[in-house]
Design a protein around this motif. Structure first.
Motif, mmCIF file in Angstrom:
data_model
loop_
_atom_site.group_PDB
_atom_site.id
_atom_site.type_symbol
_atom_site.label_atom_id
_atom_site.label_comp_id
_atom_site.label_asym_id
_atom_site.label_seq_id
_atom_site.Cartn_x
_atom_site.Cartn_y
_atom_site.Cartn_z
ATOM 1 N N ASP A 79 70.705 54.383 13.965
ATOM 2 C CA ASP A 79 70.677 54.385 15.412
ATOM 3 C C ASP A 79 70.626 55.805 16.007
ATOM 4 N N ALA A 80 69.909 56.016 16.938
ATOM 5 C CA ALA A 80 70.562 56.792 17.336
ATOM 6 C C ALA A 80 70.514 56.746 19.479
ATOM 7 N N PRO A 81 71.330 57.387 19.910
ATOM 8 C CA PRO A 81 71.466 56.661 21.552
ATOM 9 C C PRO A 81 70.345 57.763 21.881
ATOM 10 N N GLY A 82 69.230 56.775 22.959
ATOM 11 C CA GLY A 82 68.607 57.479 23.352
ATOM 12 C C GLY A 82 67.220 57.199 22.697
ATOM 13 N N VAL A 83 67.442 56.990 21.315
ATOM 14 C CA VAL A 83 65.233 56.707 20.757
ATOM 15 C C VAL A 83 65.596 55.347 20.869
ATOM 16 N N PRO A 84 64.618 54.521 20.802
ATOM 17 C CA PRO A 84 64.316 53.065 20.705
ATOM 18 C C PRO A 84 64.045 52.634 19.043
#
Length: 174
Positions: A79-84
């Motif tokens: 899971d990447a920050p800022g990407v849903p």
């Protein structure tokens, strides 16, 4: 036989099932039964990327479910920050190296969805596979990619992977 059943996991304090890549903020976790739909969606993206036609839409999920249930593969999700949503996955199989008389891992699948690219998710997955392999006492991690996948080749080489002088052959029995 559960090959990956004993591979350690950790969270921020080193005890649970997630880890955060310090450089990118990408959160990584081991996929379990509750993650099968998410992992299968990414797996289908991976198969599409390599232009693999799958007749049964449920086959990727079933394949992952069986590998995970039998402990035959380690599946990591990112899971990447800022990407849903979950943006990437890696799937690793255990193998044996006759040349080193030891265990090796094959990083068979590494995929980041278009929305998660350039977030560090691919690099974080790759580094986590290597960390876990070292922790498990594995001799090395092997992977392969398409000749024209220069982006992936650049990532692998920047992380210390070296192109070998062996040719890979495959005989389709299907």
């Amino acid at each position: 036989m559960r090959m990956f059943g004993q591979v350690g996991t950790r969270d921020g304090d080193g005890a649970g099932g997630t880890v955060t890549d310090e450089g990118s903020g990408v959160v990584l976790r081991v996929a379990g039964e509750a993650d099968l739909d998410t992992a299968a969606e990414l797996f289908r993206g991976y198969l599409d990327f390599y232009e693999v036609t799958v007749q049964d839409a449920g086959a990727p999920r079933e394949f992952l479910a069986e590998r995970i249930a039998k402990g035959e593969s380690l599946v990591l999700l990112a899971d990447a920050p800022g990407v849903p949503g979950t943006v990437g996955f890696a799937q690793v199989y255990q193998a044996f190296s006759s040349l080193t008389l030891s265990t090796a891992w094959i990083l068979n699948d590494l995929y980041v969805a278009p929305a998660g690219r350039r977030t560090g998710a691919g690099r974080a997955l790759l580094r986590e596979v290597q960390r876990r392999a070292r922790e498990a006492g594995v001799a090395g991690v092997q992977l392969e990619t398409a000749y024209d996948n220069h982006v992936a080749q650049g990532l692998y080489e920047s992380e210390g992977f070296v192109r070998e002088e062996f040719h890979v052959y495959f005989h389709d029995l299907g």
